[in-house]
Each structure stands twice: as structure tokens, then as C-alpha cells.
Design a protein around this motif. Structure first.
Motif, PDB file in Angstrom:
ATOM      1  N   GLY A   1       0.782  -1.359  -0.192  1.00 51.97           N
ATOM      2  CA  GLY A   1       0.060   0.107   0.028  1.00 51.97           C
ATOM      3  C   GLY A   1       0.892   1.317   0.064  1.00 51.97           C
ATOM      4  N   HIS A   2      -0.012   2.311  -0.013  1.00 54.72           N
ATOM      5  CA  HIS A   2       0.688   3.640  -0.158  1.00 54.72           C
ATOM      6  C   HIS A   2       1.177   4.521   1.199  1.00 54.72           C
ATOM      7  CE1 HIS A   2      -3.475   4.989   0.617  1.00 54.72           C
ATOM      8  NE2 HIS A   2      -2.843   6.009   0.996  1.00 54.72           N
ATOM      9  N   LEU A   3       0.523   3.735   2.272  1.00 59.35           N
ATOM     10  CA  LEU A   3       1.096   4.461   3.581  1.00 59.35           C
ATOM     11  C   LEU A   3       2.528   4.226   3.759  1.00 59.35           C
ATOM     12  CD1 LEU A   3      -2.304   3.320   5.841  1.00 59.35           C
ATOM     13  CD2 LEU A   3      -1.911   5.533   4.778  1.00 59.35           C
ATOM     14  N   PRO A   4       3.156   5.262   4.524  1.00 61.56           N
ATOM     15  CA  PRO A   4       4.484   5.341   4.724  1.00 61.56           C
ATOM     16  C   PRO A   4       4.734   4.414   6.010  1.00 61.56           C
ATOM     17  CG  PRO A   4       3.603   7.397   5.757  1.00 61.56           C
ATOM     18  CD  PRO A   4       2.434   6.851   4.839  1.00 61.56           C
ATOM     19  N   THR A   5       5.903   3.663   6.023  1.00 63.50           N
ATOM     20  CA  THR A   5       6.286   2.758   7.276  1.00 63.50           C
ATOM     21  C   THR A   5       6.838   3.462   8.061  1.00 63.50           C
ATOM     22  OG1 THR A   5       6.469   0.784   5.455  1.00 63.50           O
ATOM     23  CG2 THR A   5       7.486   0.745   7.967  1.00 63.50           C
ATOM     24  N   PRO A   6       6.468   3.526   9.443  1.00 61.50           N
ATOM     25  CA  PRO A   6       7.140   4.436  10.182  1.00 61.50           C
ATOM     26  C   PRO A   6       8.647   3.991  10.667  1.00 61.50           C
ATOM     27  CG  PRO A   6       4.899   3.623  11.334  1.00 61.50           C
ATOM     28  CD  PRO A   6       5.172   2.537  10.112  1.00 61.50           C
ATOM     29  N   GLU A   7       9.264   5.204  11.020  1.00 56.79           N
ATOM     30  CA  GLU A   7      10.681   4.895  11.031  1.00 56.79           C
ATOM     31  C   GLU A   7      10.825   3.933  12.360  1.00 56.79           C
ATOM     32  OE1 GLU A   7      14.506   7.345  12.604  1.00 56.79           O
ATOM     33  OE2 GLU A   7      12.743   8.458  12.015  1.00 56.79           O
ATOM     34  N   GLY A   8      11.956   3.043  12.203  1.00 58.71           N
ATOM     35  CA  GLY A   8      12.211   1.655  13.362  1.00 58.71           C
ATOM     36  C   GLY A   8      11.374   0.486  13.077  1.00 58.71           C
ATOM     37  N   VAL A   9      10.339   0.696  12.163  1.00 52.75           N
ATOM     38  CA  VAL A   9       9.488  -0.546  11.677  1.00 52.75           C
ATOM     39  C   VAL A   9       9.999  -1.412  10.654  1.00 52.75           C
ATOM     40  CG1 VAL A   9       7.386  -1.307  11.567  1.00 52.75           C
ATOM     41  CG2 VAL A   9       7.706   0.450  13.076  1.00 52.75           C
ATOM     42  N   ASP A  10      10.529  -2.568  10.599  1.00 49.53           N
ATOM     43  CA  ASP A  10      10.696  -3.126   9.454  1.00 49.53           C
ATOM     44  C   ASP A  10       9.710  -3.883   9.020  1.00 49.53           C
ATOM     45  OD1 ASP A  10      13.581  -2.285   9.776  1.00 49.53           O
ATOM     46  OD2 ASP A  10      13.795  -3.903  11.185  1.00 49.53           O
ATOM     47  N   VAL A  11       9.653  -4.069   7.292  1.00 46.41           N
ATOM     48  CA  VAL A  11       8.565  -5.017   6.878  1.00 46.41           C
ATOM     49  C   VAL A  11       9.438  -6.213   6.471  1.00 46.41           C
ATOM     50  CG1 VAL A  11       6.694  -5.315   5.028  1.00 46.41           C
ATOM     51  CG2 VAL A  11       7.424  -3.002   5.974  1.00 46.41           C
ATOM     52  N   VAL A  12       8.954  -7.372   6.887  1.00 48.59           N
ATOM     53  CA  VAL A  12       9.493  -8.689   6.790  1.00 48.59           C
ATOM     54  C   VAL A  12       8.656  -9.737   6.304  1.00 48.59           C
ATOM     55  CG1 VAL A  12      11.210  -8.130   8.429  1.00 48.59           C
ATOM     56  CG2 VAL A  12       9.425  -9.427   9.265  1.00 48.59           C
ATOM     57  N   GLY A  13       9.375 -10.955   5.778  1.00 49.32           N
ATOM     58  CA  GLY A  13       8.594 -11.965   5.408  1.00 49.32           C
ATOM     59  C   GLY A  13       9.042 -13.272   6.311  1.00 49.32           C
ATOM     60  N   ILE A  14       7.755 -13.807   6.585  1.00 47.80           N
ATOM     61  CA  ILE A  14       8.033 -14.907   7.477  1.00 47.80           C
ATOM     62  C   ILE A  14       7.394 -16.347   6.571  1.00 47.80           C
ATOM     63  CG2 ILE A  14       7.396 -16.117   9.536  1.00 47.80           C
ATOM     64  CD1 ILE A  14       7.073 -13.432  10.758  1.00 47.80           C
TER      65      ILE A  14
ATOM     66  N   ARG B   1       4.634 -17.342   2.117  1.00 50.57           N
ATOM     67  CA  ARG B   1       5.295 -16.200   2.749  1.00 50.57           C
ATOM     68  C   ARG B   1       4.255 -15.222   3.544  1.00 50.57           C
ATOM     69  NH1 ARG B   1      10.466 -13.146   0.734  1.00 50.57           N
ATOM     70  NH2 ARG B   1      11.341 -15.002   1.717  1.00 50.57           N
ATOM     71  N   LEU B   2       4.060 -14.963   4.864  1.00 42.99           N
ATOM     72  CA  LEU B   2       3.430 -14.342   5.391  1.00 42.99           C
ATOM     73  C   LEU B   2       4.256 -12.827   5.638  1.00 42.99           C
ATOM     74  CD1 LEU B   2       1.612 -15.915   8.531  1.00 42.99           C
ATOM     75  CD2 LEU B   2       1.251 -16.072   5.695  1.00 42.99           C
ATOM     76  N   THR B   3       3.737 -11.734   5.260  1.00 41.94           N
ATOM     77  CA  THR B   3       4.264 -10.326   5.617  1.00 41.94           C
ATOM     78  C   THR B   3       3.999  -9.982   7.157  1.00 41.94           C
ATOM     79  OG1 THR B   3       2.485  -9.179   5.084  1.00 41.94           O
ATOM     80  CG2 THR B   3       4.381  -9.759   3.263  1.00 41.94           C
ATOM     81  N   ALA B   4       5.054  -9.171   7.775  1.00 46.41           N
ATOM     82  CA  ALA B   4       4.865  -8.847   9.010  1.00 46.41           C
ATOM     83  C   ALA B   4       5.584  -7.664   9.376  1.00 46.41           C
ATOM     84  CB  ALA B   4       5.394  -9.953   9.895  1.00 46.41           C
ATOM     85  N   TYR B   5       4.936  -6.745  10.307  1.00 49.85           N
ATOM     86  CA  TYR B   5       6.024  -5.713  10.903  1.00 49.85           C
ATOM     87  C   TYR B   5       6.727  -6.090  11.973  1.00 49.85           C
ATOM     88  CZ  TYR B   5       3.307  -1.747   8.409  1.00 49.85           C
ATOM     89  OH  TYR B   5       3.003  -1.005   7.737  1.00 49.85           O
ATOM     90  N   ARG B   6       8.080  -5.632  12.043  1.00 52.11           N
ATOM     91  CA  ARG B   6       8.546  -6.061  13.117  1.00 52.11           C
ATOM     92  C   ARG B   6       9.474  -4.813  13.934  1.00 52.11           C
ATOM     93  NH1 ARG B   6      14.256  -8.966  11.218  1.00 52.11           N
ATOM     94  NH2 ARG B   6      14.564  -6.765  10.247  1.00 52.11           N
ATOM     95  N   VAL B   7       9.360  -4.711  15.054  1.00 53.12           N
ATOM     96  CA  VAL B   7      10.087  -3.604  15.709  1.00 53.12           C
ATOM     97  C   VAL B   7      10.907  -4.243  16.970  1.00 53.12           C
ATOM     98  CG1 VAL B   7       8.095  -3.121  17.507  1.00 53.12           C
ATOM     99  CG2 VAL B   7       9.639  -1.470  16.895  1.00 53.12           C
ATOM    100  N   VAL B   8      12.208  -3.678  17.019  1.00 51.52           N
ATOM    101  CA  VAL B   8      13.028  -4.219  18.026  1.00 51.52           C
ATOM    102  C   VAL B   8      13.581  -2.998  18.801  1.00 51.52           C
ATOM    103  CG1 VAL B   8      15.350  -5.188  18.515  1.00 51.52           C
ATOM    104  CG2 VAL B   8      13.819  -5.870  16.506  1.00 51.52           C
ATOM    105  N   PRO B   9      13.528  -2.887  20.238  1.00 53.71           N
ATOM    106  CA  PRO B   9      13.904  -1.661  21.029  1.00 53.71           C
ATOM    107  C   PRO B   9      15.180  -1.378  20.823  1.00 53.71           C
ATOM    108  CG  PRO B   9      13.599  -3.792  22.117  1.00 53.71           C
ATOM    109  CD  PRO B   9      12.978  -4.087  20.918  1.00 53.71           C
ATOM    110  N   SER B  10      15.656  -0.094  21.012  1.00 49.69           N
ATOM    111  CA  SER B  10      17.098   0.298  21.051  1.00 49.69           C
ATOM    112  C   SER B  10      17.997  -0.255  22.356  1.00 49.69           C
ATOM    113  CB  SER B  10      17.128   1.800  21.117  1.00 49.69           C
ATOM    114  OG  SER B  10      16.601   2.377  22.056  1.00 49.69           O
TER     115      SER B  10
END
Length: 290
Positions: A14-27, A33-42
């Protein structure tokens, strides 16, 4: 063992921006393959959270909330379920049973933290699916959050939507137009960002997934006792004005499962968007205890 960080990055949907710090990954799972958002704390992580979206949703329902989880110290993955948007489709209707959907959740959980149990959040229909996953494999999870979800559905709940899909041969654009009359039949340039995204997502869903999800939501089987028997800590939480399930049913589900129960103020069926600060506080308090 695959770890959280080994998943390949994939294009955003889609056209919505992905927030900073969030990765789009495949599982990669047996279905594809399922797609997913991933976030990892600093900094140090409090634990790993797996989030499962609802009926016609996707990972993007958690787009703006994922950074908050990361800032609060949580490693989190929000999946797009099989048949939704840009995730793999099953080969036919038999691939969208509650058991198959739950099996995907168990499979993803096994890949997230070196096989250790993870925290589990299911929104709406996702709550029904994660309950089934927890019952099938309680050792895979630390706890379960039933988020704006209910103990059972009711016959004919989705009859209008399922009738549209039947009569149109699975035309999801027609379903969007009929359930969103304010935005029906308008060109992209006349739609605000969110309705445009939702319409694009409807176009991308597998109709068989939507039909199967509708039937799951009509099933009146109550598995609260089976969830309680797993011994897993449970949280039932919903928006103050959530209309997707009768609120007394959700409160009763909390009693029947021996769950913690929290009402998130000034929100409806999507508190993670409508009142994210209060939602984060409820999740963080509960998940930190286990």
C-alpha cells in the motif's frame, strides 16, 4: 533455529508510509510467505510479542502502534494472516479453517525467540485465532491477550457480507463499497489516505479468506473453559465503546477464563489507534507480569 532478526525484508504494502524503526519482513511458512511488521527496541528487550490481526485486517492495523511498543522496550511482530493483503494465499477454502489459522500462529511463534514462548495478542477475529493457538500449543506462549474479541460468535452475524460475496462471485470491491457508503465508488484521488488504503487492501484479500473468517465469526462454540485449562495468564481488554461483540460477553469471557479485565477509555474497536497511550499502558502492565 531461525531467530527474529533472520527474516528477510520485503516491500511494504500500500501507499501508507512505514514508520521509522519498523521493518517489513517476510516469514516463510508451509502456506507460503506471510508479511509482518517488526520492531526491536534500542535497548534491552522486555520480551517478544506476537500480534494477530482481525477479520479483514492486516499488519497495517498496527502501523502507528508498533513504534510505541518498541519505545516501551518490547520486541514485537505483527503479522498479516494467510489470505490477507500481501501474505500468501491458501490453495482453497479448506486452507482457511480456524485450525489452519491457529497453526500459523504457533509456527510463527516458534521462529521468534529461539523457540522460547512469546506473548500473544489477538485483535477481534485474531483473538479467536490466538485462543485456538493457545489451546493447541500452550507451551508456545507466555500469556494471551484477547483484544476486542469475544468468547463466541452468533449465527447470521456476517450474513449480509457473505451474501454480497456469494452474489458477486467474491467481489471484495463491492463489499467495500456496500460497507463504506461514504467512500463508495470514488476515485483514489478523492479518498483520504486511510479509506484508500482499506479499499486497496480489500482488493488484495483472498475472497476465500474473508468468507471463511465470516463463518468463524458466526460459530457460537465457547472455548473459554479450554483456554482457562491451559493455565496461561489471560487478559481480556476492549474499547469503552467497542461494538463488535456485546461488552457483557467480553466481561463474562474474562470471568470464565480467570482473566484480568481492562476497559480502555474513549475508544471503540481499535483502541491501538483511537487511544494508543492507554492501550500501551494496559498491554505493558499485563505483559510485564509474565
Amino acid at each position: 533455529m531461525t531467530t527474529l532478526h533472520d527474516f528477510p525484508t520485503v516491500p511494504a504494502f500500500g501507499h501508507l508510509p512505514t514508520p521509522e524503526g519498523v521493518d517489513v519482513v517476510g516469514i516463510d511458512l508451509p502456506v507460503g510467505r506471510l508479511t509482518a511488521y517488526r520492531v526491536v527496541p534500542s535497548g534491552p528487550s522486555k520480551g517478544v510479542v506476537l500480534i494477530v490481526p482481525g477479520y479483514t485486517g492486516s499488519k497495517e492495523d498496527w502501523r502507528t502502534f508498533m513504534p510505541l511498543l518498541g519505545e516501551a522496550g518490547w520486541t514485537a511482530v505483527a503479522i498479516t494472516r494467510r489470505g490477507q493483503a500481501d501474505s500468501a494465499r491458501a490453495s482453497g477454502p479448506s486452507g482457511y479453517t480456524l485450525q489452519e489459522e491457529a497453526a500459523d500462529v504457533v509456527r510463527v511463534a516458534a521462529l521468534l525467540d529461539h523457540g522460547a514462548p512469546v506473548h500473544l495478542i489477538g485483535h477481534s477475529l485474531g483473538g479467536v485465532i490466538v485462543r485456538e493457538a493457545a489451546i493447541a500449543s500452550p507451551e508456545s506462549f507466555r500469556d494471551v491477550v484477547q483484544f476486542c474479541s469475544g468468547p463466541y460468535g452468533w449465527p447470521y452475524r456476517k450474513v449480509a457480507e457473505l451474501t454480497i460475496l456469494h452474489d458477486t462471485g467474491g467481489n471484495l470491491r463491492q463489499l467495500f463499497d456496500s460497507t463504506n457508503p461514504l467512500w463508495a465508488y470514488r476515485p483514489d484521488e478523492e479518498l483520504p489516505d486511510d479509506p484508500r488504503f482499506v479499499r486497496d487492501r480489500f482488493d488484495a484479500h483472498d475472497p476465500a479468506s474473508v468468507v471463511a473468517g465470516g463463518h468463524i465469526l458466526e460459530d457460537h462454540t465457547d472455548s473459554s473453559a479450554a483456554l482457562r485449562a491451559t493455565g496461561l495468564p489471560v487478559l481480556v481488554t476492549h474499547g469503552e465503546w467497542d461494538g463488535a461483540w456485546p461488552i457483557p460477553w467480553q466481561r463474562q469471557m474474562a470471568e470464565d477464563t480467570g482473566a484480568a479485565y481492562e476497559v480502555i477509555p474513549t475508544s471503540y474497536h481499535g483502541p491501538q489507534v483511537e487511544n494508543p497511550a492507554a492501550t500501551l499502558a494496559v498491554f505493558d502492565t499485563f505483559l510485564s507480569q509474565h
